[in-house]
Design a protein around this motif. Structure first.
Motif, PDB file in Angstrom:
ATOM      1  N   GLY A 226       0.947  -1.198   0.163  1.00  0.00           N
ATOM      2  CA  GLY A 226      -0.137  -0.169   0.053  1.00  0.00           C
ATOM      3  C   GLY A 226       1.224   1.135  -0.062  1.00  0.00           C
ATOM      4  N   ARG A 229      -0.680   3.901  -2.531  1.00  0.00           N
ATOM      5  CA  ARG A 229      -1.864   4.232  -1.522  1.00  0.00           C
ATOM      6  C   ARG A 229      -1.857   6.070  -0.783  1.00  0.00           C
ATOM      7  NH1 ARG A 229      -4.513   4.228   2.933  1.00  0.00           N
ATOM      8  NH2 ARG A 229      -4.206   2.835   3.704  1.00  0.00           N
ATOM      9  N   ARG A 230      -0.924   5.121   0.011  1.00  0.00           N
ATOM     10  CA  ARG A 230      -0.957   6.698   0.778  1.00  0.00           C
ATOM     11  C   ARG A 230       0.401   7.028   0.441  1.00  0.00           C
ATOM     12  NH1 ARG A 230       0.369   1.051   3.242  1.00  0.00           N
ATOM     13  NH2 ARG A 230       2.420   1.283   3.351  1.00  0.00           N
ATOM     14  N   PRO A 232       0.819   8.923  -3.283  1.00  0.00           N
ATOM     15  CA  PRO A 232       0.543   8.555  -4.115  1.00  0.00           C
ATOM     16  C   PRO A 232       1.748   9.614  -5.203  1.00  0.00           C
ATOM     17  CG  PRO A 232      -1.044  10.325  -3.290  1.00  0.00           C
ATOM     18  CD  PRO A 232      -0.296   9.553  -2.649  1.00  0.00           C
ATOM     19  N   GLU A 280      -8.666  -2.338   1.054  1.00  0.00           N
ATOM     20  CA  GLU A 280      -8.122  -1.276   1.742  1.00  0.00           C
ATOM     21  C   GLU A 280      -6.779  -0.667   1.501  1.00  0.00           C
ATOM     22  OE1 GLU A 280      -9.862  -4.007   2.578  1.00  0.00           O
ATOM     23  OE2 GLU A 280     -11.902  -3.241   2.788  1.00  0.00           O
ATOM     24  N   GLY A 283      -5.987  -0.018  -2.220  1.00  0.00           N
ATOM     25  CA  GLY A 283      -6.217   0.896  -3.067  1.00  0.00           C
ATOM     26  C   GLY A 283      -5.792   0.501  -4.718  1.00  0.00           C
ATOM     27  N   LYS A 284      -5.430   0.981  -5.326  1.00  0.00           N
ATOM     28  CA  LYS A 284      -5.239   0.595  -6.619  1.00  0.00           C
ATOM     29  C   LYS A 284      -4.617  -1.460  -7.133  1.00  0.00           C
ATOM     30  CE  LYS A 284      -3.452   4.061  -8.352  1.00  0.00           C
ATOM     31  NZ  LYS A 284      -1.873   4.850  -8.593  1.00  0.00           N
ATOM     32  N   VAL A 289      -1.114   0.640 -10.554  1.00  0.00           N
ATOM     33  CA  VAL A 289       0.082   1.449  -9.262  1.00  0.00           C
ATOM     34  C   VAL A 289       1.209   1.605 -10.564  1.00  0.00           C
ATOM     35  CG1 VAL A 289       1.511   0.781  -8.099  1.00  0.00           C
ATOM     36  CG2 VAL A 289      -0.582   0.107  -7.326  1.00  0.00           C
TER      37      VAL A 289
END
Length: 407
Positions: A226, A229-230, A232, A280, A283-284, A289
């Motif tokens: 992740g 996501r955290r 971007p 969760e 994310g993508k 990504v």
């Protein structure tokens, strides 16, 4: 466009052993003198007459220009203080080794800043960090960027059994955050994550088979962890690991992502626990990504990889010469470009040989274009298929084989 602006996204440099001393903090000088007095360099190429290509700025510029290259991304190569071998492939240090190893890498970063400043606008130096102390790494990233290192960081490998957390760990979030904030790429170089093996013939063969796979692991660790996501704005560059593997690995990662996320809805299955919380946290999906955050330093791209360029992403591919390594394309980089890219649209070639790297590493492309007008390979030259491999070529870019075309 009469000439290509060529930026090598994979070159290597470092100081001669004793020349690191002035870059060390004074408190480490006595320990350095004792270490250097007994150190025996294990690398023949760092003892040869050509070793100064790692630190002789003027020679380096001449040889790269003669090879058609006007700028470079600079990874480490020589032995930094207190390391037994080159730091690129070193194992994470133990607690007892950490202080001196960290001092040695900081010395290299200071030297590299001066080396890059000797050729303004033409070198993007990659700073080295360790993962043992995240706060210290973050402080060094900021200091290195202020000193002029624009190539981002070299992400150390974390082989199985390492004394630091795996790369998917949120413990490294401060590193991802500062790199995203400063617009610095996180680079993961081939060979830097392999576990230690012996010197037997079988061990050397196993290393060749496995080393790129271990380097690829950084991709799925950061994706499933992740990190993107955290953060971007984070950019990940995978260098000197080939490029033909990318479409298949992305398909595999998408498969596992979809399978595990879907399994969560089937609580009665044994597999459901493996996907719990994954959607969760990530994310993508993996391919998204890659599209938004990832790039490949496709050193001496091979002909069989070129047809995959659309699946890899034309805006993702950055060619590299691997100077000054024996397996690099120097002094036959023009021929290396021809064997890979002859017959392709010139806009595509321009992106892969320089435009993408200029964007990712922040080079001033108009300035480099002015240098390429003198030193760059002609568009018509690269368009001509290579009919004969140069007799002195040692790079795998020219290796014969069923999957490599030689015209």
């Amino acid at each position: 466009m009469d000439r290509y602006t060529v930026v090598s996204a994979d070159c290597h440099a470092g100081a001669d052993l004793l020349d690191y001393r002035p870059y060390l903090e004074r408190k480490h000088h006595e320990a350095f003198d004792a270490w250097a007095a007994g150190y025996v360099n294990p690398y023949e190429d760092l003892l040869a007459d050509t070793a100064d290509r790692n630190w002789n700025s003027e020679r380096r510029l001449r040889e790269l220009e003669a090879d058609g290259i006007v700028a470079e991304v600079v990874f480490p190569n020589t032995i930094p203080p207190f390391f037994p071998k080159a730091s690129l492939m070193a194992q994470p240090p133990t607690a007892a080794e950490y202080e001196l190893r960290w001092a040695g890498l900081q010395a290299h970063n200071r030297w590299l800043a001066d080396f890059c400043a000797a050729a303004p606008g033409r070198r993007a130096g990659v700073a080295q960090i360790l993962l043992n102390d995240v706060d210290a790494a973050v402080a060094e990233i900021r200091r290195a960027r202020e000193a002029g290192l624009t190539g981002g960081i070299l992400l150390p490998g974390v082989p199985p059994g390492s004394p630091v957390p795996d790369l998917y760990s949120e413990a490294y979030d401060p590193i991802w955050a500062v790199c995203a904030e400063l617009g610095l790429p996180v680079n993961h170089h081939g060979g830097s994550a392999s576990p230690p093996l012996g010197d037997e013939p079988a061990a050397r063969a196993v290393f060749m088979v496995e080393t790129t796979w271990f380097s690829h692991r950084a991709l799925w660790h950061l994706v499933f962890g992740g990190a993107f996501r955290r953060h971007p704005g984070l950019k990940l560059v995978l260098t000197e690991q080939g490029s033909g593997w990318i479409p298949g690995v992305l398909d595999m990662l998408d498969y596992y992502h979809g399978r595990l996320v879907s399994a969560v809805t089937k609580a009665s299955t044994a597999e459901s626990k493996f996907g719990a919380g994954l959607a969760e946290a990530m994310g993508k999906g993996p391919s998204a990504v890659w599209r938004d955050n990832c790039f490949v330093g496709a050193s001496f791209m091979r002909p069989h990889e070129v047809p995959l360029r659309d699946r890899i992403g034309l805006d993702k591919i950055m060619w590299g010469s691997d100077y000054p390594h024996d397996e690099g394309t120097t002094p036959y980089s023009r021929e290396g470009l021809r064997i890979a890219y002859a017959g392709l649209p010139k806009e595509e070639v321009a992106a892969m040989v320089g435009g993408n790297a200029a964007r990712v590493y922040g080079f001033d492309l108009p300035y480099l274009d002015s240098l390429a007008a003198v030193h760059g390979p002609a568009v018509e030259e690269i368009a001509e298929p290579l009919k004969e491999v140069p007799a002195g070529a040692t790079s795998p870019a020219f290796a014969p084989g069923g999957s490599v075309r030689v015209w």
